[in-house]
Design an enzyme around this catalytic site. Structure first.
Site, PDB file in Angstrom:
ATOM      1  N   ASP A 232       0.884  -1.162   0.000  1.00 48.63           N
ATOM      2  CA  ASP A 232       0.000   0.000   0.000  1.00 48.63           C
ATOM      3  C   ASP A 232       0.924   1.214   0.000  1.00 48.63           C
ATOM      4  OD1 ASP A 232      -2.023   1.826   0.097  1.00 48.63           O
ATOM      5  OD2 ASP A 232      -3.090   0.905   1.767  1.00 48.63           O
TER       6      ASP A 232
HETATM    7  C1  BGC Z   1      -4.821   3.534   0.186  1.00 44.28           C
HETATM    8  C2  BGC Z   1      -4.939   2.610  -1.008  1.00 44.28           C
HETATM    9  C3  BGC Z   1      -4.705   3.381  -2.274  1.00 44.28           C
HETATM   10  C4  BGC Z   1      -3.349   4.065  -2.198  1.00 44.28           C
HETATM   11  C5  BGC Z   1      -3.032   4.907  -3.410  1.00 44.28           C
HETATM   12  C6  BGC Z   1      -3.520   4.296   0.169  1.00 44.28           C
HETATM   13  O1  BGC Z   1      -3.464   5.228   1.205  1.00 44.28           O
HETATM   14  O2  BGC Z   1      -4.918   2.790   1.376  1.00 44.28           O
HETATM   15  O3  BGC Z   1      -6.203   2.010  -1.028  1.00 44.28           O
HETATM   16  O4  BGC Z   1      -4.789   2.535  -3.380  1.00 44.28           O
HETATM   17  O5  BGC Z   1      -3.314   4.923  -1.066  1.00 44.28           O
HETATM   18  O6  BGC Z   1      -3.831   6.036  -3.469  1.00 44.28           O
END
Ligand code: BGC
Length: 789
Positions: A232
């Protein structure tokens, strides 16, 4: 082996160690590094619409992305129980990604709704892993049919926003397997996602992305995942350990921050070059898979129409005294500012710049034409949810002057978002006051709710009908008009329980946990598994949803086939309108030596029937449908004996039952659960198989300390103030003019960011070495006693 994998292997074989290591981190926020013969590709959010930021690089302007269709959120899509529809939505998402040259869509999200207050429940499908897994698989199949990859997220046990970047989820192995891993397992097996995203949190003391057991043994060797695992955004803790675990790609890139450490690990032998090669191959394999011919622009009009159909299919009719479908006549008062300013998606990384947004009021007016008079009163402030006396008076007057009322309420965006959890399951006071005022003035009121997750509804017996429309995407307003007027049916069934009171949720006492640890003491008692086992009825149970027609069930039969049963039941549309029914099959272990929920969903099917039409529905139960995870054997085992098959229209509306016998030689080890549904210390230790871990103390500071933690020290406060200033400048937060929800999200990110995350937030400018130095200095200058809070 895929051709692309073979090609990636050939490329990697010709690269130096430095070049291979470079591939293991993103080039920037959204793209991967290239190699000769394999280009860089874009991976981006996700999940219910494409969010391709117009300005990549140094800004987090969530609202500024290329226009894309905002489909209904997962909360609504999950309630459709319609895998064909989800595949269709997936195809459309895939087409939009392709038109924008996006290689991988970051989604779907399939974490379980452990507690409805989780800030991102709108991005997740269900409280049930079987339903979540199958809905996710359908969406993945659809997207990937267009030559675009998906990233199922967030693997795993990321069921809350509170301290999501550092929280340690303490969970017993059986619950982990039977609930939290199962959805991912189903999606991986059924749909072969190109990628998976590891979550920020720890599970039982270990960062998910650094756990070889989670990232390789379970995910790849057991579930058969054959794609790329990425972090993530910012979920990098110890990169060499993560590469060894099987976490291939760090996102976003950190400007080479980790490259030296990975190289050193290879030199010292703690990381093998073969692990680096494998990860590099997976990065290039993904890039090569994404090389599909240009498909031209997406058809936004067609996708808008699909979004409208999907929103109706996911809307759930909770109550109806017969007022719906509405008769198009007389005076209809529309009350509620959401009629003009709809809530249709949640905030955070999933925020889509919709191609257009249908508000309910104008479309409802259009649909009625001259047949009825529509009046309107806003009733509350759409942004805050607050209702003034004047607004309530005006709404009361509109309601009493009308034949029927359509009252739109729900959750203002500031109350539900990625980054923070809800603090209550109630609607805002203003909305509750409005419901009371309007239903008193005119009981012929239909309440329509726009919100991302379950709420408590102490007022539920007041209106004549309640329609849960969820966050229905950009075409949600039209879909509500369609459903209210009977142009479309309310096709949804709840994919989550709506409790009578928040205290009824077994997880509530341990949600969202402490500063560093959350304990899943309810074990398997999540959602309907709790309500049915404890005899504590939900206000609106899992699987519930009324139709405009009625259905009869008959002739349940079960025939042994293979290692399970083939179950058939005949469903008849006994009403006067066409409609669809979600046939749900639950399994109950009649007698069990281990603790088990009263029943569990093991199969479902959605069938559309004309008035009077019957259809024989076939549902398949494999051996796993009867199994439990045996911790001692480390395997799915089935206890010999009788199982009851329960087929019905919801988890409590069971229409047909049948006992079947299942043969088995398996001997189960004892497995006790929480006797009173929330484990005591002793019970929880027994479930875990060891003493309950002591929560990490706030002091001494570590790289996992949050910026908020640092502020207990005066030096820390100064550092954090400087960091905040820098981040605000770097991410252009002042100009981004975030709305309430986004402002709340950024505030919580800044509060909850771990020290090691500074590297990501600063694009690698704050190196890990400086972060470690900071921790050392703060520990030297902070008395231990200050850690007690
Ligand atoms: C979120 C993800 C997301 C990523 C990119 C993260 O903070 O938890 O779900 O895909 O950011 O935006």
């Amino acid at each position: 082996m895929r051709d692309t994998t073979a090609a990636a292997e050939r490329i990697v074989a010709g690269l130096s160690l430095d070049d291979k290591i470079r591939l293991l981190s993103g080039k920037d926020l959204w793209t991967t590094e290239e190699a000769p013969g394999a280009p860089s590709i874009m991976v981006t959010d996700g999940p219910h619409g494409l969010r391709k930021q117009l300005a990549t690089g140094d800004t987090l302007e969530l609202g500024k992305s290329a226009p894309a269709t905002c489909f209904p959120t997962a909360a609504a899509l999950g309630s459709s129980w319609d895998t064909e529809l989800l595949e269709e939505v997936g195809e459309a998402l895939g087409r939009e990604c392709r038109a924008e040259n996006v290689g991988v869509l970051l989604g779907p999200g399939l974490n379980l709704k452990r507690h409805a207050a989780g800030g991102r429940t709108f991005e997740y499908f269900s409280e049930d892993p079987f339903l979540s897994g199958h809905m996710a698989a359908a969406l993945v199949k659809g997207v990937q049919s267009q030559g675009v990859g998906t990233s199922i997220k967030h693997y795993v046990a990321n069921n809350q926003e509170h301290r999501r970047m550092t929280i340690d989820t303490i969970i017993d192995e059986r619950t982990f397997r039977e609930l939290y891993l199962t959805g991912f397992e189903i999606a991986v097996r059924e749909s072969k996602p190109w990628t998976i995203m590891s979550s920020y949190n720890l599970v039982n003391g270990e960062h998910v992305g650094e756990s070889r057991t989670l990232m390789t043994t379970i995910l790849r060797e057991e579930f058969g995942f054959d794609g790329l695992a990425m972090t993530d955004w910012g979920a990098t803790y110890d990169r060499p350990a993560a590469v060894h675990a099987g976490l291939d790609l760090e996102m976003p890139g950190s400007n080479g921050s980790w490259d030296e450490a990975v190289k050193d690990a290879v030199a010292s032998g703690t990381l093998s070059e073969a692990d680096v090669d494998l990860a590099a191959v997976r990065v290039l394999d993904m890039a090569l898979r994404a090389q599909v011919p240009d498909a031209g622009p997406a058809d936004f009009d067609a996708h808008h129409a699909l979004a409208r159909r999907a929103a109706a299919a996911g809307s759930v009719l909770l109550t109806n005294d017969g007022i719906l479908p509405l008769k198009p006549k007389g005076t209809i008062a529309v009350i509620g500012a959401f009629a003009e300013a709809p809530r249709y998606q949640g905030a955070g990384s999933s925020l889509v710049t919709a191609t257009k947004v249908d508000a309910f009021l104008p479309l409802f007016r259009d649909a009625l034409g001259a047949k009825a008079t529509v009046t309107y009163a806003p009733g509350y402030d759409a942004r805050t949810g607050a209702a003034t006396k004047e607004q309530l008076d005006e709404a009361r007057a509109a309601a009493s002057g009308a034949d029927t009322v359509v009252l739109l309420v729900g959750l203002p965006s500031a109350l539900e978002s990625e980054g923070f959890d809800r603090t209550t399951l109630r609607l805002p006071d203003g909305h509750e006051a409005l419901i009371a005022a309007v239903t008193e003035a005119n009981p012929k009121t239909v309440v329509v709710m726009l919100n991302g997750g379950a709420v408590v509804t102490p007022w539920a017996d007041k209106p004549a009908a309640i329609l849960e429309a969820y966050l229905g995407g950009q075409a949600g307003g039209g879909a509500i008009a369609d459903v209210l007027l009977g142009v479309a049916e309310p096709g949804g069934r709840l994919a989550e329980s709506f409790p009578v009171a928040q205290q009824d949720v077994a997880a509530d006492r341990n949600f969202p946990g402490g500063l560093t640890q959350v304990e899943y003491r309810e074990g398997l008692y999540v959602g309907y598994r709790f309500h049915d086992s404890a005899g504590v009825p939900a206000r609106f149970p899992f699987g519930h949803g009324l139709s405009y027609t009625s259905f009869g069930y008959s002739g349940l039969s079960a025939r042994k086939s293979g290692d399970g049963y083939t179950v058939t039941v005949t469903v008849t549309n006994t009403g006067k309108r066409a409609g669809s029914e979600v046939v749900q099959l639950y399994v109950r272990d009649v007698e069990s030596t281990v603790y088990r929920p009263a029943k569990e969903l093991r199969a479902f099917a959605k069938v559309a029937l004309a008035p009077g039409e019957s259809q024989k529905v076939t549902l398949r139960l494999d051996r796993r449908a009867f199994a439990v995870w045996d911790v001692a054997a480390h395997a799915w085992l089935v206890e010999v004996g009788e199982f009851e098959l329960l087929v019905g229209s919801s988890s409590v509306d069971i229409r047909e039952r049948k006992i079947v016998k299942v043969a088995s030689d398996d001997v189960l080890a004892p497995s006790a659960g929480p006797v009173d549904f929330v484990a005591t210390d002793e019970e929880f230790a027994a479930m875990l198989g060891h003493a309950i871990p002591t929560a990490r103390p706030v002091l001494p500071f570590t790289l996992d300390s949050t910026l908020g933690d640092l502020t207990i020290s005066p030096v820390g406060r100064r550092v954090v103030a400087a960091v905040k200033k820098q981040v605000e400048k770097q991410f252009n937060l002042a100009d981004a003019a975030p709305d309430d929800a986004q402002a709340g999200m950024f505030a919580s990110i800044l509060e909850e960011l771990p020290v090691r995350g500074l590297s990501m937030m600063s694009d690698g400018k704050v190196s890990l070495t400086s972060a470690k130095r900071l921790v050392r200095i703060l520990n030297l200058t902070t008395p231990k006693a200050w850690g007690k809070r």
